[in-house]
Design a protein around this motif. Structure first.
Motif, PDB file in Angstrom:
ATOM      1  N   ALA A 256       0.846  -1.280   0.056  1.00 24.63           N
ATOM      2  CA  ALA A 256       0.059  -0.124  -0.008  1.00 24.63           C
ATOM      3  C   ALA A 256       0.532   0.786  -0.202  1.00 24.63           C
ATOM      4  O   ALA A 256       0.668   2.142  -0.698  1.00 24.63           O
TER       5      ALA A 256
ATOM      6  N   GLY B 170       0.580   4.112  -2.176  1.00 25.76           N
ATOM      7  CA  GLY B 170      -0.212   4.834  -1.586  1.00 25.76           C
ATOM      8  C   GLY B 170      -0.197   6.564  -2.064  1.00 25.76           C
ATOM      9  O   GLY B 170      -0.760   8.001  -2.358  1.00 25.76           O
TER      10      GLY B 170
ATOM     11  N   ILE C 101      -4.203   1.117   1.532  1.00 27.92           N
ATOM     12  CA  ILE C 101      -4.372   2.253   0.924  1.00 27.92           C
ATOM     13  C   ILE C 101      -4.970   3.259   1.506  1.00 27.92           C
ATOM     14  O   ILE C 101      -4.531   4.361   1.406  1.00 27.92           O
TER      15      ILE C 101
END
Length: 270
Positions: A71, A75, A152
């Motif tokens: 993530a 992200g 995320i």
């Protein structure tokens, strides 16, 4: 001041009924037997399930780390896109969450079984079949797939607030990619990291549907034990309450450690 008290009264009533009262009931049953007498036997019986607790914590921790590794770059990538593109990509991230939890897990069962799509695909190249279902790896995979969006979204929310000029300034000062990551991105993203770890670790350590469907009963987790005490043949809600209480304490300790590390990281970059 009096107006604020009146406005907060409905929330206090809601918390008392749906949070405080259930917790008190769990504590009561944890320290009583089926006759209603005070006892510590439910708590001391936790020693017989140390292995299950350890397995649950280990698999939840592995799933949380994998989610964080996957993530974090995603992200950051989402946070650097244009606003319109960000909204579309976030919708794609949340799209699997719109489907039923059981349906998503059933889909992985059909993918991982011996005659599933993955083994059939590998069979085209003369590979396999592999025993992927009913393993600890399948349970971790189910955790990662189902809870990855919960990692995320907090990371994206934290990273979108990081000004690009801060990263460019670190690079202009001669910081390498690793130094930008460790000294700028990670510390400034600690609120999102702490939130994401909590949102992934807590449901992972207490799940029972994923372990039952993808673990096939071979991977027994704390959630399975608790579910068995309330809905299984044993039907010992006192012991089930004690397990829930112990798990709650463990989760609170992990959350406190996460929040502490998050605050230390922000102070370090400041």
């Amino acid at each position: 001041m009096e107006k604020n008290k009146r406005l907060s009264l409905p929330y206090l009533i809601w918390m008392a009924i749906f949070i405080a009262a259930p917790l008190l009931i769990v504590v009561y049953f944890s320290f009583t037997d089926q006759a209603g007498h005070f006892t510590l036997s439910n708590i001391t019986a936790m020693g017989d399930y140390t292995g299950v607790f350890a397995t649950s914590l280990l698999l939840a921790a592995v799933a949380t780390v994998i989610c964080l590794v996957l993530a974090f770059p995603l992200g950051f990538y989402l946070s650097r896109l244009q606003v319109s593109t960000q909204h579309m990509m976030l919708m794609l991230v949340m799209l699997p969450m719109w489907m039923n939890f059981l349906l998503r897990t059933y889909a992985w069962m059909s993918l991982l079984e011996k005659n599933g799509l993955i083994n059939r695909f590998l069979g085209l190249f003369g590979i396999g079949p592999f025993d992927m279902i009913n393993t600890s790896g399948a349970v971790v995979l189910g955790m990662v797939y189902n809870y990855l969006p919960y990692m995320i979204l907090p990371l994206y929310t934290a990273m979108v607030k990081i000004d690009q000029s801060v990263i460019e300034a670190a690079q202009d000062l001669g910081a390498s990619m690793f130094q930008v990551l460790s000294r700028v991105l990670v510390p400034l993203s600690m609120p999102g990291i702490a939130t994401g770890i909590t949102m992934v670790f807590v449901p992972s350590v207490s799940t029972f549907i994923i372990s039952r469907m993808l673990g096939g009963g071979d991977t027994l987790l704390v959630g399975d034990l608790i579910e068995m005490q309330f809905l299984g043949n044993s039907y010992n809600y006192n012991l089930g309450s004690a397990m829930s209480l112990v798990l709650m304490v463990i989760v609170l300790l992990c959350m406190s450690l996460t929040n502490t590390s998050g605050e230390d990281g922000i102070e370090g970059v400041m």
